[in-house]
Design a protein around this motif. Structure first.
Motif, short mmCIF file in Angstrom:
data_model
loop_
_atom_site.label_atom_id
_atom_site.label_comp_id
_atom_site.label_asym_id
_atom_site.label_seq_id
_atom_site.Cartn_x
_atom_site.Cartn_y
_atom_site.Cartn_z
N VAL A 81 0.84 -1.20 0.00
CA VAL A 81 0.00 0.00 0.00
C VAL A 81 0.88 1.25 0.00
N ALA A 82 1.88 1.28 0.87
CA ALA A 82 2.78 2.43 0.94
C ALA A 82 3.56 2.61 -0.36
N ALA A 83 4.01 1.51 -0.95
CA ALA A 83 4.75 1.58 -2.20
C ALA A 83 3.87 2.12 -3.33
N ALA A 84 2.60 1.69 -3.35
CA ALA A 84 1.69 2.18 -4.37
C ALA A 84 1.48 3.69 -4.25
N PHE A 85 1.42 4.17 -3.02
CA PHE A 85 1.26 5.61 -2.81
C PHE A 85 2.47 6.37 -3.36
N VAL A 86 3.66 5.84 -3.15
CA VAL A 86 4.87 6.47 -3.70
C VAL A 86 4.77 6.51 -5.23
N ALA A 87 4.30 5.43 -5.84
CA ALA A 87 4.12 5.40 -7.29
C ALA A 87 3.10 6.43 -7.73
N GLY A 88 2.08 6.68 -6.90
CA GLY A 88 1.09 7.69 -7.23
C GLY A 88 1.64 9.10 -7.13
N VAL A 89 2.37 9.38 -6.06
CA VAL A 89 2.97 10.70 -5.88
C VAL A 89 3.92 11.02 -7.02
N GLY A 90 4.71 10.05 -7.42
CA GLY A 90 5.68 10.27 -8.48
C GLY A 90 5.08 10.44 -9.85
#
Length: 290
Positions: A81-90
């Protein structure tokens, strides 16, 4: 139980098709705009063949919503979940921007105290109307919201069934830069001023001010952006009544579209470096972190 929607986020050729059927289009600048031209019957038929129902809302009781949210959240890994959020922010996968908020809301529901209704106090009406097709489309386009928790369900179910994206090196670089910028703000910086600073820096690609507020709110919900008023929902179930009461403690005149926990942050709070490490596995590189 038969599935009432495809449990996926549209991508590829499905995305422009569903945009047309839901009344959206990309303008010349690449931004989402209302499409004044109604979809053709053939487009609607193709969307329905793929499992979408753009005009349909599904009525769900609070008990059904909670049960489905708990089941979906149980299938998710917090690190993913946290990794997906990083992918979204980027900007590599805008779909990942909302999942941090949705998961934080749902992850403690199973053990949350029950009210006289037999259900947790989690901000749901007795019944909610959810347009799964429209919400899935919004997720694909990078929308982020922290209100109307009934709309968290499409996010959670799609993540559980379809999986979540992983960030690229470029996504991770954008996220690290975001954390640095948040931690380097002047002590009296408000959330609204922080968003304006991010807009000037053009730091987060494919985002408008509402998406930027949403991503900041997500970081506040997990405690990376700290505040002295309300605990992060990542840690425990936060009853809706507690949120309402906590808003009485917010100093000044916060904007109506900036709510707790983000509303309680000021630049002097910086970032919570320990929480950044815990949730995202990233060492803080900020001049002001706990």
């Amino acid at each position: 139980m038969a599935k009432d929607w495809p449990e996926r986020i549209p991508e590829g050729e499905e995305l422009p098709l569903l945009m047309r059927c839901c009344g959206y289009r990309f303008n010349r600048a690449g931004n989402v705009a209302v499409d004044p031209v109604p979809p053709e019957p053939e487009e609607l038929a193709e969307a329905e063949r793929l499992g979408w129902a753009p005009a349909q809302t599904i009525s769900l009781s609070a008990a059904d919503l909670i049960a489905r949210a708990i089941a979906a959240a149980a299938r998710l890994d917090p690190d993913q979940v946290a990794a997906a959020f990083v992918a979204g922010v980027g900007g590599g996968h805008p779909r990942g921007r909302q999942i941090l908020i949705s998961y934080a809301w749902a992850r403690h529901l199973s053990g949350a105290p029950r009210t006289d209704s037999g259900l947790p106090d989690c901000g749901l009406a007795e019944r909610s109307e959810v347009n799964f097709s429209d919400q899935a489309l919004r997720l694909a386009l990078g929308y982020v919201w922290n209100e109307l928790p009934a709309n968290f369900l499409p996010d959670l179910e799609a993540a559980a069934a379809q999986g979540l994206p992983s960030p690229s090196a470029d996504d991770e670089a954008v996220f690290r830069r975001l954390i640095q910028v948040i931690g380097s703000q002047a002590p009296d910086t408000t959330p609204g001023e922080l968003e304006k600073n991010l807009a000037r820096l053009k730091l987060i690609p494919k985002s408008d001010k509402y998406a930027r507020y949403g991503m900041l709110q997500a970081l506040a919900e997990v405690g990376v952006i700290p505040n002295p008023i309300l605990d992060p929902s990542w840690d425990r179930h936060i009853p809706y009544s507690e949120r309402i009461a906590a808003h009485q403690q917010v100093k000044g005149s916060p904007r109506s579209d900036i709510v707790l926990p983000l509303a309680g942050w000021r630049g002097a709070e910086g970032i919570d470096g320990a929480r950044l490490q815990q949730v995202f596995g990233i060492e803080p590189a900020s001049p002001r972190s706990r």
